[in-house]
Design a protein around this motif. Structure first.
Motif, PDB file in Angstrom:
ATOM      1  N   LEU A 129       0.825  -1.209   0.000  1.00 20.90           N
ATOM      2  CA  LEU A 129       0.000   0.000   0.000  1.00 20.90           C
ATOM      3  C   LEU A 129       0.860   1.260   0.000  1.00 20.90           C
ATOM      4  O   LEU A 129       0.502   2.266  -0.622  1.00 20.90           O
ATOM      5  CB  LEU A 129      -0.933  -0.009   1.210  1.00 20.90           C
ATOM      6  N   SER A 130       1.990   1.212   0.676  1.00 23.51           N
ATOM      7  CA  SER A 130       2.907   2.355   0.688  1.00 23.51           C
ATOM      8  C   SER A 130       3.474   2.605  -0.707  1.00 23.51           C
ATOM      9  O   SER A 130       3.646   3.748  -1.134  1.00 23.51           O
ATOM     10  CB  SER A 130       4.044   2.105   1.679  1.00 23.51           C
ATOM     11  N   PRO A 134       0.671   7.966  -2.802  1.00 27.04           N
ATOM     12  CA  PRO A 134       1.529   9.115  -3.115  1.00 27.04           C
ATOM     13  C   PRO A 134       2.658   9.220  -2.086  1.00 27.04           C
ATOM     14  O   PRO A 134       2.505   8.823  -0.929  1.00 27.04           O
ATOM     15  CB  PRO A 134       0.571  10.313  -3.010  1.00 27.04           C
ATOM     16  N   TRP A 135       3.789   9.771  -2.486  1.00 27.44           N
ATOM     17  CA  TRP A 135       4.976   9.790  -1.640  1.00 27.44           C
ATOM     18  C   TRP A 135       4.743  10.526  -0.323  1.00 27.44           C
ATOM     19  O   TRP A 135       5.376  10.236   0.692  1.00 27.44           O
ATOM     20  CB  TRP A 135       6.145  10.433  -2.379  1.00 27.44           C
TER      21      TRP A 135
END
Length: 259
Positions: A129-130, A134-135
């Protein structure tokens, strides 16, 4: 190379009807003369394909037939021969492969989406999921409820692993279904799955096939490979899948006559 149900796969997508009163839909994958040569010669092909959207296709072929390479080509991860004509999800490949890569997910590929045996299920899901987030967005720890919401479409009625479980302790069916769950977290329109028979037992493998059928029933096009040439015939299906049988590749090149 042949298909058990031959289709005339033109470059333009073919319209397919799914039932009375249903508007036609285009093929998710259409190909003509699709082939790949490498440094050692033919990898697969040529093959014509027409895979209707929202269906399951079983790609059968022995070791060396190019099953993995064909699937990676459909997912935009490998580039076929220049003479090949290939359109996936409305995009021409390889010219528009970035768009296909965003819309296609992969699972079951050795060396690509292998699970880390020493990590928990929760941490494995959180890492995925990471990667998709988005960053700037922090992904919290994955609890059982979060995992259930993500995994239920794949596992169905099968009991879910606990997020505290270490991947090493998972049953081989659960490990495969976890890989499918991670792939579907991308919310792809196309899912390609390699080597379904890494779940060795035929009866237990049927659970994986039934769950792939369920995924296809939601509208995601699924193409999955297996080495057993009689897999479709001896598996019980809710709906008969499409079949592609690969019969060429390095293994099919005859040995030279002895001097």
């Amino acid at each position: 190379m042949s298909e058990s149900n031959p289709t005339n796969a033109a470059t333009a997508p073919r319209a397919v009807r799914t039932g009375p009163g249903t508007p036609p839909r285009a093929d998710a994958v259409s190909a003509r003369g699709l082939a790949l040569h490498g440094a050692r010669g033919l990898v697969y092909g040529p093959v014509d394909l027409a895979l209707p959207a929202g269906t399951l296709t079983v790609i059968q072929g022995p070791q060396g037939a190019g099953r993995s390479s064909l699937l990676l080509t459909l997912a935009g991860r490998m580039v076929p021969d220049a003479a090949s004509e290939l359109r996936v999800l409305g995009h021409r490949l390889p010219a528009e492969r970035r768009a296909v890569q965003r819309a296609a997910a992969i699972a079951g590929f050795a060396g690509i989406d292998d699970l880390d045996d020493g990590v928990t299920v929760g941490d494995t899901v959180r890492e995925r999921l990471s990667w998709l987030a988005p960053w700037y967005r922090r992904v919290p720890r994955v609890d059982q409820r979060t995992f259930r919401d993500l995994a239920l479409p794949v596992f169905g009625e099968r009991p879910l692993p606990r997020v505290e479980s270490v991947v090493w302790d998972l049953d081989e069916v659960d490990a495969m279904l976890l890989r499918l769950t991670l792939a579907l977290a991308q919310r792809p329109r196309l899912l390609v799955v390699d080597d379904v028979d890494q779940v060795r037992d035929t009866v237990r493998r049927s659970t994986v096939w039934s769950r792939l059928e369920a995924v296809a029933a939601t509208g995601t096009t699924v193409a999955a490979s297996v080495s057993s040439l009689d897999e479709v015939a001896r598996t019980r299906w809710a709906r008969q899948p499409h079949q592609v049988t690969l019969a060429t590749g390095p293994h099919a090149v005859p040995a030279p006559d002895a001097a």
